[in-house]
Motif scaffolding. Structure first.
Motif, PDB file in Angstrom:
ATOM      1  N   GLY A  19       1.045  -1.297  -0.421  1.00 46.62           N
ATOM      2  CA  GLY A  19       0.645  -0.099   0.068  1.00 46.62           C
ATOM      3  C   GLY A  19       0.829   1.642  -0.052  1.00 46.62           C
ATOM      4  N   PRO A  20       0.376   2.565  -0.614  1.00 52.05           N
ATOM      5  CA  PRO A  20       1.046   3.676  -0.387  1.00 52.05           C
ATOM      6  C   PRO A  20       1.436   4.641   1.251  1.00 52.05           C
ATOM      7  CG  PRO A  20      -1.280   3.943  -1.066  1.00 52.05           C
ATOM      8  CD  PRO A  20      -1.259   2.386  -0.851  1.00 52.05           C
ATOM      9  N   ASN A  21       0.514   3.786   1.569  1.00 54.31           N
ATOM     10  CA  ASN A  21       1.244   4.212   3.054  1.00 54.31           C
ATOM     11  C   ASN A  21       2.180   3.431   4.121  1.00 54.31           C
ATOM     12  OD1 ASN A  21      -0.257   6.446   2.690  1.00 54.31           O
ATOM     13  ND2 ASN A  21      -1.838   5.252   3.090  1.00 54.31           N
ATOM     14  N   VAL A  62     -10.873 -13.424  10.001  1.00 54.72           N
ATOM     15  CA  VAL A  62     -11.369 -12.742   9.825  1.00 54.72           C
ATOM     16  C   VAL A  62     -11.429 -11.283   9.919  1.00 54.72           C
ATOM     17  CG1 VAL A  62     -13.032 -11.862  12.428  1.00 54.72           C
ATOM     18  CG2 VAL A  62     -11.869 -13.971  11.697  1.00 54.72           C
ATOM     19  N   LEU A  63     -12.413 -10.604   9.403  1.00 55.72           N
ATOM     20  CA  LEU A  63     -12.185  -9.240   9.114  1.00 55.72           C
ATOM     21  C   LEU A  63     -12.043  -8.483  10.563  1.00 55.72           C
ATOM     22  CD1 LEU A  63     -12.397  -7.405   6.485  1.00 55.72           C
ATOM     23  CD2 LEU A  63     -14.822  -6.777   6.885  1.00 55.72           C
ATOM     24  N   THR A  64     -10.968  -7.567   9.983  1.00 58.19           N
ATOM     25  CA  THR A  64     -11.301  -6.457  12.155  1.00 58.19           C
ATOM     26  C   THR A  64     -11.902  -5.419  11.748  1.00 58.19           C
ATOM     27  OG1 THR A  64      -8.939  -5.287  10.689  1.00 58.19           O
ATOM     28  CG2 THR A  64      -8.317  -7.548  11.743  1.00 58.19           C
ATOM     29  N   ALA A  65     -11.742  -4.713  12.754  1.00 55.87           N
ATOM     30  CA  ALA A  65     -12.765  -3.273  12.682  1.00 55.87           C
ATOM     31  C   ALA A  65     -11.824  -2.434  11.437  1.00 55.87           C
ATOM     32  CB  ALA A  65     -12.655  -2.309  13.767  1.00 55.87           C
ATOM     33  N   GLN A  66     -10.719  -2.975  11.162  1.00 55.03           N
ATOM     34  CA  GLN A  66     -10.524  -1.441  10.538  1.00 55.03           C
ATOM     35  C   GLN A  66     -10.745  -2.707   8.897  1.00 55.03           C
ATOM     36  OE1 GLN A  66      -8.424  -2.487  12.840  1.00 55.03           O
ATOM     37  NE2 GLN A  66      -9.327  -0.926  14.622  1.00 55.03           N
ATOM     38  N   ASP A  67     -11.545  -3.145   8.773  1.00 56.53           N
ATOM     39  CA  ASP A  67     -11.872  -3.837   7.988  1.00 56.53           C
ATOM     40  C   ASP A  67     -10.739  -4.250   6.640  1.00 56.53           C
ATOM     41  OD1 ASP A  67     -14.286  -2.715   7.852  1.00 56.53           O
ATOM     42  OD2 ASP A  67     -13.854  -1.352   6.693  1.00 56.53           O
ATOM     43  N   ASP A  68      -9.935  -5.002   7.879  1.00 60.63           N
ATOM     44  CA  ASP A  68      -8.506  -5.633   6.717  1.00 60.63           C
ATOM     45  C   ASP A  68      -8.336  -6.758   7.811  1.00 60.63           C
ATOM     46  OD1 ASP A  68      -7.061  -5.368   9.523  1.00 60.63           O
ATOM     47  OD2 ASP A  68      -6.328  -3.356   9.139  1.00 60.63           O
ATOM     48  N   TYR A  69      -7.333  -8.167   6.975  1.00 59.31           N
ATOM     49  CA  TYR A  69      -6.803  -9.303   7.762  1.00 59.31           C
ATOM     50  C   TYR A  69      -5.214  -9.142   7.775  1.00 59.31           C
ATOM     51  CZ  TYR A  69     -11.334 -10.285   5.260  1.00 59.31           C
ATOM     52  OH  TYR A  69     -12.843 -10.638   4.632  1.00 59.31           O
ATOM     53  N   ILE A  88       3.871  -9.112  11.851  1.00 53.35           N
ATOM     54  CA  ILE A  88       2.188  -9.184  11.048  1.00 53.35           C
ATOM     55  C   ILE A  88       2.228  -8.752   9.368  1.00 53.35           C
ATOM     56  CG2 ILE A  88       2.547  -7.203  12.452  1.00 53.35           C
ATOM     57  CD1 ILE A  88      -0.943  -7.817  12.784  1.00 53.35           C
ATOM     58  N   LEU A  89       1.960  -8.887   8.978  1.00 54.22           N
ATOM     59  CA  LEU A  89       1.005  -8.460   8.050  1.00 54.22           C
ATOM     60  C   LEU A  89      -0.278  -8.372   7.350  1.00 54.22           C
ATOM     61  CD1 LEU A  89       2.436  -9.474   4.421  1.00 54.22           C
ATOM     62  CD2 LEU A  89       0.253  -8.707   4.850  1.00 54.22           C
ATOM     63  N   VAL A  90      -0.562  -7.246   8.202  1.00 53.36           N
ATOM     64  CA  VAL A  90      -1.915  -6.504   7.237  1.00 53.36           C
ATOM     65  C   VAL A  90      -2.177  -5.416   5.884  1.00 53.36           C
ATOM     66  CG1 VAL A  90      -3.476  -4.301   7.991  1.00 53.36           C
ATOM     67  CG2 VAL A  90      -1.786  -5.209   9.952  1.00 53.36           C
ATOM     68  N   GLY A  91      -2.907  -6.756   5.480  1.00 49.14           N
ATOM     69  CA  GLY A  91      -3.479  -7.111   4.280  1.00 49.14           C
ATOM     70  C   GLY A  91      -5.196  -6.158   3.831  1.00 49.14           C
ATOM     71  N   VAL A  92      -5.644  -6.323   2.461  1.00 55.63           N
ATOM     72  CA  VAL A  92      -6.304  -5.729   2.574  1.00 55.63           C
ATOM     73  C   VAL A  92      -6.520  -6.816   0.982  1.00 55.63           C
ATOM     74  CG1 VAL A  92      -7.073  -4.107   3.485  1.00 55.63           C
ATOM     75  CG2 VAL A  92      -6.145  -4.006   1.126  1.00 55.63           C
ATOM     76  N   TRP A 141      -4.338  -9.325  -3.388  1.00 48.99           N
ATOM     77  CA  TRP A 141      -4.532  -8.391  -2.337  1.00 48.99           C
ATOM     78  C   TRP A 141      -3.216  -7.249  -1.849  1.00 48.99           C
ATOM     79  CZ3 TRP A 141      -6.095  -9.747   2.471  1.00 48.99           C
ATOM     80  CH2 TRP A 141      -7.492 -11.482   2.244  1.00 48.99           C
ATOM     81  N   LEU A 142      -3.006  -6.903  -1.233  1.00 46.15           N
ATOM     82  CA  LEU A 142      -2.649  -5.361  -1.210  1.00 46.15           C
ATOM     83  C   LEU A 142      -2.115  -5.259   0.510  1.00 46.15           C
ATOM     84  CD1 LEU A 142      -1.102  -3.651  -3.039  1.00 46.15           C
ATOM     85  CD2 LEU A 142      -3.206  -1.853  -2.085  1.00 46.15           C
ATOM     86  N   ALA A 143      -0.807  -5.324   0.732  1.00 49.75           N
ATOM     87  CA  ALA A 143       0.354  -5.435   2.247  1.00 49.75           C
ATOM     88  C   ALA A 143      -0.556  -3.633   2.735  1.00 49.75           C
ATOM     89  CB  ALA A 143       1.480  -5.739   2.168  1.00 49.75           C
ATOM     90  N   LEU A 144      -0.521  -3.539   3.993  1.00 50.66           N
ATOM     91  CA  LEU A 144      -1.558  -1.994   4.021  1.00 50.66           C
ATOM     92  C   LEU A 144       0.630  -1.707   4.475  1.00 50.66           C
ATOM     93  CD1 LEU A 144      -4.806  -2.068   5.235  1.00 50.66           C
ATOM     94  CD2 LEU A 144      -3.582  -1.584   3.124  1.00 50.66           C
TER      95      LEU A 144
END
Length: 254
Positions: free
Chosen positions: A152-154, A190-197, A230-234, A240-243
Motif C-alpha cells: 500500500g502507498p502508506n 477474520v475481518l478486523t474493525a479496520q476492515d483488513d486481514y 505481522i502483515l496487515v492486508g486488504v 491482495w495488498l500489504a498495508l
C-alpha cells in the motif's frame, strides 16, 4: 548417408583350346619317334589313316566348358535413417549470490502464485510468502519494485526498505544476504474493525552486509534471530495488498 559396398568377383581360370592341342601334339610326337624306317613303307597307309583320324578328333573336340560363375549379388546400398541433431540447449543464466567480491547475479524475480490471487485464507497466506520473497529480492538486487507493487502507498516500513536498498546498491555499492526465512504463517481470516486481514509469521533475515564500491566492508548487520511479524492486508481490485508489515513487539493486535 550411404554405406560403401565392395563386390568381390571370382574369376574361374580356363584352359585354352591351343593349350590342349599342344598337349595332344606332344603325345603324338613321342609316338612318332618310336616308328622305324621300315614301318614307313609298310604302314604308310595306316599312318595316314591314324593322322587323319587324330586330326578329325582334334577338330571335333571342343575345349571343356567351365561352369558359369555367377558373381555374388551385392546388397543394395542401404541408407541410415535421417537423424535430426539434438537442439543445443540454451545456456540458462545461473544465479550467483553476492560475495565480498561483487553483487549477486541473475537473481530470480519472484513470481506471484495463482493461489495468492484468491480471496481466501490460503490465498492470504500464499500472498504473505510472496511478499517476503520480494523483500529478499530487493535486498539482493536493489530493486524494490516487485515489493512496492503489492504494498500500500502508506506502508512506511515498505518505503523505508525501498530507500535503504536503492542506496545500498548505488554508485557501485552492493548488499550481500537479505533473503527471508519464514516459519508457517498463521491467519484467522477474520475481518478486523479496520476492515483488513492479518497474518502472523516468524521471520528471520539472512545476514546482511553492505559493501562499498572499492569492495571494502561498510556495515555488517550480523546474524539475526527469528522475530514475530505481522502483515496487515486488504483484498481490493481482485488482488491482495500489504498495508503494512511490522514486528509484533510493541504492537497491539486488532
Amino acid at each position: 548417408m550411404f554405406c560403401e559396398c565392395t563386390v568381390f568377383w571370382n574369376q574361374a581360370s580356363h584352359n585354352g583350346f591351343n593349350g590342349e592341342t599342344a598337349a595332344t601334339r606332344q603325345t603324338w610326337g613321342k609316338a612318332m619317334r618310336h616308328t622305324t624306317v621300315e614301318q614307313h613303307g609298310k604302314h604308310r597307309v595306316i599312318l595316314a589313316l591314324l593322322l587323319a583320324g587324330g586330326l578329325a578328333l582334334a577338330g571335333c573336340s571342343s575345349p571343356p566348358k567351365t561352369a558359369a560363375t555367377t558373381p555374388p549379388v551385392s546388397a543394395p546400398p542401404t541408407s541410415e535413417p535421417a537423424t535430426t541433431p539434438a537442439p543445443t540447449p540454451s545456456t540458462a543464466a545461473v544465479y550467483k549470490p553476492a560475495t565480498d567480491k561483487g553483487p549477486a547475479e541473475n537473481v530470480p524475480v519472484p513470481v506471484l502464485p495463482e493461489k495468492a490471487k484468491e480471496f481466501s485464507k490460503e490465498g492470504l497466506i500464499a500472498f504473505t510468502k510472496y511478499w517476503y520473497s520480494t523483500l529478499g529480492y530487493a535486498f539482493e538486487t536493489g530493486d524494490p519494485e516487485p515489493m512496492m507493487t503489492v504494498s500500500g502507498p502508506n506502508c512506511l516500513t515498505c518505503q523505508s526498505i525501498a530507500k535503504m536498498v536503492v542506496a545500498g546498491h548505488s554508485e557501485g555499492k552492493w548488499i550481500s544476504g537479505g533473503k527471508m526465512v519464514l516459519g508457517s504463517p498463521e491467519a484467522s481470516f477474520v475481518l478486523t474493525a479496520q476492515d483488513d486481514y492479518q497474518v502472523t509469521v516468524m521471520a528471520r533475515q539472512e545476514q546482511v552486509k553492505y559493501f562499498k564500491a572499492d569492495k571494502s566492508l561498510s556495515k555488517d548487520l550480523g546474524i539475526g534471530i527469528a522475530e514475530g511479524d505481522i502483515l496487515v492486508g486488504v483484498f481490493q481490485d481482485d488482488h491482495w495488498l500489504a498495508l503494512t508489515v511490522e514486528h509484533l513487539a510493541g504492537r497491539s493486535r486488532s
